[in-house]
Design an enzyme around this catalytic site. Structure first.
Site, PDB file in Angstrom:
ATOM      1  N   SER A  18     126.135  47.607   4.761  1.00 22.10           N
ATOM      2  CA  SER A  18     126.296  46.143   5.219  1.00 22.10           C
ATOM      3  C   SER A  18     126.355  45.215   4.038  1.00 22.10           C
ATOM      4  O   SER A  18     126.937  44.220   3.903  1.00 22.10           O
ATOM      5  CB  SER A  18     125.389  45.760   6.393  1.00 22.10           C
ATOM      6  OG  SER A  18     124.137  45.578   5.873  1.00 22.10           O
ATOM      7  N   MET A  93     119.314  54.658  -2.279  1.00 21.46           N
ATOM      8  CA  MET A  93     118.110  54.833  -1.970  1.00 21.46           C
ATOM      9  C   MET A  93     117.679  56.121  -3.101  1.00 21.46           C
ATOM     10  O   MET A  93     116.958  57.006  -2.841  1.00 21.46           O
ATOM     11  CB  MET A  93     117.963  55.730  -0.568  1.00 21.46           C
ATOM     12  CG  MET A  93     118.366  54.921   0.515  1.00 21.46           C
ATOM     13  SD  MET A  93     117.385  53.417   0.663  1.00 21.46           S
ATOM     14  CE  MET A  93     115.938  54.091   1.129  1.00 21.46           C
ATOM     15  N   ASN A 110     119.160  44.731  -7.500  1.00 21.81           N
ATOM     16  CA  ASN A 110     118.803  45.345  -6.218  1.00 21.81           C
ATOM     17  C   ASN A 110     118.428  44.427  -5.328  1.00 21.81           C
ATOM     18  O   ASN A 110     117.808  43.317  -5.559  1.00 21.81           O
ATOM     19  CB  ASN A 110     117.531  46.175  -6.526  1.00 21.81           C
ATOM     20  CG  ASN A 110     117.125  46.984  -5.532  1.00 21.81           C
ATOM     21  OD1 ASN A 110     117.970  47.382  -4.831  1.00 21.81           O
ATOM     22  ND2 ASN A 110     115.697  47.079  -5.186  1.00 21.81           N
ATOM     23  N   HIS A 112     116.117  43.901  -1.976  1.00 17.51           N
ATOM     24  CA  HIS A 112     114.785  44.637  -1.173  1.00 17.51           C
ATOM     25  C   HIS A 112     114.468  43.805  -0.050  1.00 17.51           C
ATOM     26  O   HIS A 112     114.169  42.671  -0.182  1.00 17.51           O
ATOM     27  CB  HIS A 112     113.701  44.842  -2.244  1.00 17.51           C
ATOM     28  CG  HIS A 112     112.565  45.587  -1.760  1.00 17.51           C
ATOM     29  ND1 HIS A 112     112.440  46.913  -1.660  1.00 17.51           N
ATOM     30  CD2 HIS A 112     111.430  45.076  -1.130  1.00 17.51           C
ATOM     31  CE1 HIS A 112     111.469  47.064  -0.832  1.00 17.51           C
ATOM     32  NE2 HIS A 112     110.702  45.985  -0.554  1.00 17.51           N
ATOM     33  N   ASP A 148     111.041  48.509  -7.712  1.00 15.95           N
ATOM     34  CA  ASP A 148     111.037  46.938  -6.856  1.00 15.95           C
ATOM     35  C   ASP A 148     110.186  46.131  -7.801  1.00 15.95           C
ATOM     36  O   ASP A 148     109.597  45.119  -7.230  1.00 15.95           O
ATOM     37  CB  ASP A 148     110.498  46.944  -5.562  1.00 15.95           C
ATOM     38  CG  ASP A 148     111.397  47.973  -4.640  1.00 15.95           C
ATOM     39  OD1 ASP A 148     112.814  48.205  -5.043  1.00 15.95           O
ATOM     40  OD2 ASP A 148     111.196  48.615  -4.004  1.00 15.95           O
TER      41      ASP A 148
HETATM   42  C1  GRF Z   1     118.924  46.949   3.242  1.00 15.47           C
HETATM   43  O1  GRF Z   1     117.802  46.647   4.211  1.00 15.47           O
HETATM   44  C2  GRF Z   1     118.322  46.866   1.787  1.00 15.47           C
HETATM   45  O2  GRF Z   1     117.609  45.767   1.707  1.00 15.47           O
HETATM   46  C3  GRF Z   1     117.664  48.024   1.518  1.00 15.47           C
HETATM   47  O3  GRF Z   1     118.255  49.032   2.254  1.00 15.47           O
HETATM   48  C4  GRF Z   1     119.344  48.633   3.315  1.00 15.47           C
HETATM   49  C5  GRF Z   1     120.505  48.807   3.112  1.00 15.47           C
HETATM   50  O4  GRF Z   1     121.278  48.308   4.241  1.00 15.47           O
HETATM   51  N1  GRF Z   1     117.612  48.455   0.003  1.00 15.47           N
HETATM   52  P1  GRF Z   1     122.815  48.297   4.195  1.00 15.47           P
HETATM   53  O5  GRF Z   1     123.434  49.860   3.779  1.00 15.47           O
HETATM   54  O6  GRF Z   1     123.255  47.394   3.152  1.00 15.47           O
HETATM   55  O7  GRF Z   1     123.410  48.015   5.477  1.00 15.47           O
END
Ligand code: GRF
Length: 205
Positions: A18, A93, A110, A112, A148
């Site tokens: 997203s 990830m 990034n 977070h 992070d």
């Molecule tokens: C988000 O909450 C981001 O902050 C974290 O992982 C999640 C990824 O969500 N690092 P999306 O795949 O962007 O919907």
């Protein structure tokens, strides 16, 4: 040190995508080109959306590489083939090491889902909720070799409400992520960021 403007962007994802979507939907306002969306998982839902927007995609599983260095080197090779200069980690990830980061100095962003330095690592939203913090939020930062820990570009505060669940809090944090990430990317692409130690200044132009 002013971080020079750069045009060619890659977005790295692992799942839903997203945040990637928020960038693709804002791309008319970003003076760069999204050259590639890359996932470490072939079944990441975000890949379909990227393709529907006409953006090239690649899936490269970390499981096919014997160590992080080899995986990082393969990612760099692919990104170079697409002339990428700026990398956005949008729910990617995997931890990236020096092999990767040295290829894109001060050009890896990034997002977070917590107010760093509180609650780094996995499930920042769940950590804040379980800790019974009264506020949480999200952070966009430059990536360094820590988890992070890189210089903070922007943050948004999200209150934790009395009736919140982990998921309702995460949903409100996500709205802020979608607001902050495209904007910070645009600052980086436009060469508006200056790094003084770990202090990030945002210039008007
Ligand atoms: C988000 O909450 C981001 O902050 C974290 O992982 C999640 C990824 O969500 N690092 P999306 O795949 O962007 O919907």
């Amino acid at each position: 040190m002013r971080i020079a403007s750069a045009r060619n962007i890659a977005i790295l994802i692992s799942g839903r995508g997203s945040n990637m979507r928020s960038i693709l939907e804002a791309r008319d306002t970003i003076k760069g080109e999204i050259k590639l969306v890359l996932s470490n998982k072939a079944d990441a839902a975000g890949l379909d959306f990227a393709q529907s927007m006409g953006v090239p995609t690649e899936a490269v599983s970390h499981r096919d590489y014997k160590n992080r260095k080899d995986y990082d080197a393969r990612l760099v090779e692919i990104l170079r083939a697409y002339d990428v200069e700026v990398v956005v980690l949008a729910g990617f990830m995997r931890v990236l090491g020096a092999t990767f980061l040295n290829a894109f100095p001060n050009r890896v962003l990034n997002i977070h889902p917590s107010l760093l330095p509180a609650f780094p690592g996995l499930d920042g939203q769940g950590q804040a909720f379980e800790y019974r913090a009264k506020v949480s939020g999200c952070t966009v930062h430059l990536v360094d070799e820590g988890t992070d820990t890189g210089p903070i570009i922007d943050q948004a505060v999200v209150p934790v409400l009395a009736g919140d669940t982990r998921d309702s809090l995460a949903a409100r944090i996500l709205e802020q992520e979608h607001r902050l990430l495209p904007r910070a990317l645009s600052w980086l692409v436009d060469g508006r960021l200056e790094l003084q130690g770990r202090n990030v200044l945002v210039h008007d132009e």
